[in-house]
Design a protein around this motif. Structure first.
Motif, PDB file in Angstrom:
ATOM      1  N   ASP A 666       0.803  -1.222   0.000  1.00 56.76           N
ATOM      2  CA  ASP A 666       0.000   0.000   0.000  1.00 56.76           C
ATOM      3  C   ASP A 666       0.836   1.272   0.000  1.00 56.76           C
ATOM      4  OD1 ASP A 666      -2.529  -1.338  -0.008  1.00 56.76           O
ATOM      5  OD2 ASP A 666      -2.224  -1.771   2.104  1.00 56.76           O
ATOM      6  N   TYR A 667       2.168   1.148  -0.172  1.00 55.22           N
ATOM      7  CA  TYR A 667       2.950   2.331  -0.536  1.00 55.22           C
ATOM      8  C   TYR A 667       2.701   2.616  -2.012  1.00 55.22           C
ATOM      9  CZ  TYR A 667       5.739   3.384   3.602  1.00 55.22           C
ATOM     10  OH  TYR A 667       6.158   3.796   4.842  1.00 55.22           O
ATOM     11  N   ARG A 668       2.501   3.872  -2.363  1.00 59.43           N
ATOM     12  CA  ARG A 668       2.251   4.280  -3.744  1.00 59.43           C
ATOM     13  C   ARG A 668       3.152   5.468  -4.076  1.00 59.43           C
ATOM     14  NH1 ARG A 668       0.033   0.177  -3.125  1.00 59.43           N
ATOM     15  NH2 ARG A 668      -2.167  -0.380  -3.441  1.00 59.43           N
ATOM     16  N   ALA A 669       3.485   5.604  -5.366  1.00 58.69           N
ATOM     17  CA  ALA A 669       4.301   6.734  -5.830  1.00 58.69           C
ATOM     18  C   ALA A 669       3.669   7.331  -7.071  1.00 58.69           C
ATOM     19  CB  ALA A 669       5.732   6.281  -6.121  1.00 58.69           C
ATOM     20  N   THR A 670       3.671   8.657  -7.143  1.00 56.58           N
ATOM     21  CA  THR A 670       3.153   9.368  -8.310  1.00 56.58           C
ATOM     22  C   THR A 670       4.129  10.468  -8.694  1.00 56.58           C
ATOM     23  OG1 THR A 670       1.884  10.845  -6.870  1.00 56.58           O
ATOM     24  CG2 THR A 670       0.736   8.914  -7.739  1.00 56.58           C
ATOM     25  N   ASP A 671       4.111  10.838  -9.993  1.00 59.25           N
ATOM     26  CA  ASP A 671       4.971  11.939 -10.424  1.00 59.25           C
ATOM     27  C   ASP A 671       4.218  13.256 -10.322  1.00 59.25           C
ATOM     28  OD1 ASP A 671       3.219  12.028 -12.569  1.00 59.25           O
ATOM     29  OD2 ASP A 671       4.619  11.116 -13.992  1.00 59.25           O
ATOM     30  N   GLU A 672       4.828  14.321 -10.852  1.00 61.49           N
ATOM     31  CA  GLU A 672       4.248  15.658 -10.721  1.00 61.49           C
ATOM     32  C   GLU A 672       2.925  15.803 -11.468  1.00 61.49           C
ATOM     33  OE1 GLU A 672       7.062  15.615 -14.185  1.00 61.49           O
ATOM     34  OE2 GLU A 672       7.046  14.891 -12.124  1.00 61.49           O
ATOM     35  N   ASN A 673       2.654  14.890 -12.398  1.00 63.07           N
ATOM     36  CA  ASN A 673       1.404  14.932 -13.168  1.00 63.07           C
ATOM     37  C   ASN A 673       0.347  13.990 -12.611  1.00 63.07           C
ATOM     38  OD1 ASN A 673       2.451  16.812 -15.093  1.00 63.07           O
ATOM     39  ND2 ASN A 673       3.601  15.113 -16.032  1.00 63.07           N
ATOM     40  N   GLY A 674       0.651  13.329 -11.531  1.00 64.04           N
ATOM     41  CA  GLY A 674      -0.292  12.399 -10.927  1.00 64.04           C
ATOM     42  C   GLY A 674      -0.236  11.003 -11.506  1.00 64.04           C
TER      43      GLY A 674
END
Length: 755
Positions: A666-674
């Motif tokens: 349940d760790y998640r990563a997103t960039d600057e654009n989502g």
């Protein structure tokens, strides 16, 4: 009339002001802490009085002195060092949770220097070191920690608590006549409060003595605080644990630790936050034992005696003050509710099935093993009283209790079962040994002594006498009412648990049976049965003391004798009997409120349980790792709570950065654009963030996302608690009876008409 009341109030106000004045006078929260060099961990150097020195002749360079760990809250601090040196190659370095925070060169022109630093978040393990360069003379005398404001807010907390208690006592005295309280009721309330405070005497001081497992539970409190501050609810990950790598919280019940965690959020020291939990727990144990014994036996005196004997029994004190078994001593608070609930569901007032709900909920939110034991007790009594459950249709109340207990605890059960089933966690360490290896001798179990060491795995003399009284009642008395029968069943259950703790109990053969094998493996230690067995002997012995025809004329003498023996036995828990007694300088007074994690031969800080399998302590780091430094330009990396922000530019595909965060699901990563960013497991179960190789600057946000099911289950539990409270207060006005109740009511009426 007004002037008369004012004159009556003046002494009270003067007393209140006097207490507040003395609390303020004893406030040490702004007092600097000075650590002499001889009290630090010396890696090299000679002793010169209270100072430690080094010369170039030693041919040594590196860390010469290191401090113990301290727990400091966020804020601005000053660190001062008293020293003598003739060179500029010596340094003072400070560390926050294992990561270097700042370093300063010691100026040879002065003999005392102060340096400022700031902590943006709580430091579970603040340390400092003095590094020797190897080419100069240096003599370190002391290091002083100075807060810009204060270290903690304990005095403010104590003043607020005192005012609240004073206001509550005043309101109670004002309205007790209207509420129908008699003077006898007032004395009972004061007595129960006194029992709780008497049981808390070892902690009614300015320090905090460490117990064997206490440090782990203190870390849980601190972790819940940090988790709440990071925006989690319920708290699943301790964000600052393991030097900021994170540690799982969902596998151990923690509801009652939110109280000291909230105090920690308000700046109260760890010592006073934890001790407040102990005092509340002891008073609650005394009150619940009294009330539940009175429900079963109907005697006020028997209930008071049982309350004292159980609250101050040796095994409870051992769990609190020696073992530091927070889950187990919290669970012991709720066992009385379980047996009172079973009594009402099986033969008492069936509408009081809520006792069992509260008891099972308290156990499930304290100690999972105790829930297993309580479930076994419920199964045994259900079999013994199967006739009442079926013919008297009391099975409905049992069903209500089971359903309500499940709904009340969904907030814990859902994440617990999810991680237990779907995450590869290290759980092998839970099997500490065979049940049979931890059985006891009969003489040691009944502990015929009034004094001893802090680790007392015994019933003690008072409970041994209670067991004899109850045994005599069961064998010699002929009363066969429902109460007497239930008391006999309670005693026989306690006697059988006593037999199970003895060395001649055939545990090896019992563990050959599959279901029993699971039960005994979960219990781990035979002496864990001391908790519920102590309760049963205290309750049955106290009730039989006042219900027995033979002992009725001696009941007052027995009451006084048992109470006196119990209190004499309890005073053996003194500071010198506590674990880590060799570290008395660091476990008393002002300094103890700043001590981080204590060290000792048996100390377990972060056990391997609940870590991803094969996570190794030696390889846990606070530093990030780049796959190829020539291809990756790292602009910024910053962690706040469970959120890590990474700004980078990468020149080729297939590159990654490993961050010092343990990879729980349940760790998640997103960039600057989502857009979602891929994650993988890296070395030592760290999170590996895959990077985009287009050469552009990107910002990636790594965050822990609590699943919607966890939040929903928590709110279901909260809503259930509110509905049950409403049902208890106004059952007929707000909540209609369940349809199944109507059906059985109609069925009972038709049966009566036929008869």
């Amino acid at each position: 009339m007004i002037m008369k009341r004012i004159k009556q109030a003046i002494p009270c106000l003067m007393g209140i002001l006097a207490v507040i004045f003395f609390l303020l006078m004893s406030d040490e929260s702004r007092t600097p802490v000075t650590i002499d060099a001889v009290d630090m961990n010396r890696l090299s150097g000679y002793e010169d009085g209270a100072a430690i020195g080094l010369t170039p002749d030693s041919q040594y360079s590196g860390t010469m002195l290191a401090s113990s760990g301290y727990l400091l809250d966020p804020g601005e601090y000053t660190i001062g060092i008293a020293y003598h040196t003739d060179g500029e190659d010596n340094e003072l370095t400070v560390y926050d949770n294992g990561a270097e925070l700042d370093a300063w060169t010691l100026d040879p022109e002065v003999t005392y220097k102060e340096y400022d630093f700031e902590l943006e978040r709580s430091s579970l393990d603040f340390r400092f070191e003095i590094l020797y360069g190897g080419t100069s003379y240096v003599l370190i005398q002391s290091v002083t920690l100075i807060p810009k404001d204060r270290f903690y807010t304990d005095t403010t907390f104590l003043i607020v608590l005192f005012l609240l208690l004073t206001a509550g006592s005043g309101l109670f005295c004002l309205f007790r006549a209207k509420a129908g309280h008699s003077l006898r009721d007032d004395y009972v309330i004061l007595t129960l409060a006194g029992i709780g405070l008497f049981a808390s005497l070892p902690y009614l001081n300015t320090g905090l003595s460490w117990a064997v497992d206490l440090c782990y539970h203190l870390i849980r409190i601190e972790g819940i605080k940090d988790g709440l501050l990071s925006g989690q609810f319920p708290v699943v990950i301790y964000p600052e644990a393991l030097h900021g790598n994170g540690y799982l919280n969902a596998m151990y019940p923690n509801l009652f630790l939110y109280l000291p965690a909230y105090l920690r959020m308000q700046g109260v020291s760890m010592a006073d936050s934890f001790k407040f939990l102990i005092v509340v727990c002891n008073i609650a144990t005394a009150a619940l034992t009294y009330h539940c014994t009175k429900e079963i036996g109907g005697s006020r005196k028997a209930a008071l005696l049982a309350s004292l004997l159980y609250t101050c029994c040796p095994y409870r004190f051992t769990n609190i003050y020696a073992r530091g078994a927070v889950g187990e001593f919290l669970a012991m608070t709720f066992f009385p509710l379980v047996f009172a609930g079973l009594y009402h569901i099986l033969i008492g007032e069936r509408k009081k099935w809520g006792y069992l709900v509260l008891g099972m909920t308290g156990l499930l939110q304290s100690h999972i093993l105790s829930v297993t034991l309580a479930g076994t007790f419920c199964a045994i009594f259900s079999i013994l009283y199967m006739r009442e459950l079926l013919t008297d249709r009391r099975l409905i109340e049992m069903g209500k209790a089971v359903l309500a207990s499940l709904l009340l605890n969904l907030g814990f059960l859902v994440p617990f079962l999810d991680f237990y089933q779907n995450e590869d966690l290290w759980m092998d360490a839970l099997d500490l040994g065979s049940y049979q290896e931890y059985t006891m001798n009969l003489s040691g179990l009944f502990g015929l002594q009034t004094a001893g060491d802090y680790y007392s795995l015994t019933f003690g003399i008072p409970l041994a006498i209670c067991a004899v009284i109850a045994f005599s009642f069961v064998v010699l008395e002929k009363k066969n009412g429902k109460k007497e029968t239930y008391v006999r069943c309670l005693f026989l259950l306690g006697a059988f648990m006593t037999f199970m703790m003895l060395s001649f109990f055939p545990g090896w053969k019992m563990m050959a049976i599959p279901l029993l094998d699971i039960l005994f493996n979960k219990i781990q230690f035979a002496w864990r049965l001391l908790g519920p067995a102590s309760l049963l002997f205290a309750v049955t012995g106290s009730i039989c003391c006042f219900r027995s025809k033979m002992l009725k004329r001696y009941s007052r003498i027995l009451f006084v004798a048992l109470a006196g023996l119990c209190m004499l036995s309890a005073v053996r828990f003194k500071s010198e009997d506590f674990a880590y007694s060799a570290e008395q300088d660091y476990t008393n007074g002002h300094v103890s409120k700043l001590v981080g994690i204590p060290s000792g031969a048996n100390t377990v800080i972060y056990p391997f349980e609940w870590r991803p399998r094969h996570t190794i302590d030696a390889d846990i780091t606070t530093e990030h790792t780049l796959s190829d430094m020539n291809q990756i330009s790292l602009k910024k990396i910053r962690r706040t709570g469970v959120t890590t922000t990474i700004q980078y530019a990468c020149l080729s595909e297939g590159q990654y950065i490993e961050v010092p965060v343990i990879y729980y699901k349940d760790y998640r990563a997103t960039d600057e654009n989502g857009n979602a960013v891929s994650l993988k497991e890296g070395d030592n179960n760290r999170i590996r963030v895959l990077l985009s190789g287009d050469g552009k600057i990107h910002t990636v946000t790594l965050d822990y996302h609590i699943p919607a099911g966890y939040t929903l289950s928590a709110w279901v539990s909260i809503l259930t608690a509110l509905l049950l409270l409403l049902y208890t207060l106004v059952p007929d006005k707000w909540l209609p009876r369940l349809p199944i109740d109507r059906l059985f009511k109609i069925a009972r009426k038709e049966t009566d008409d036929v008869r």
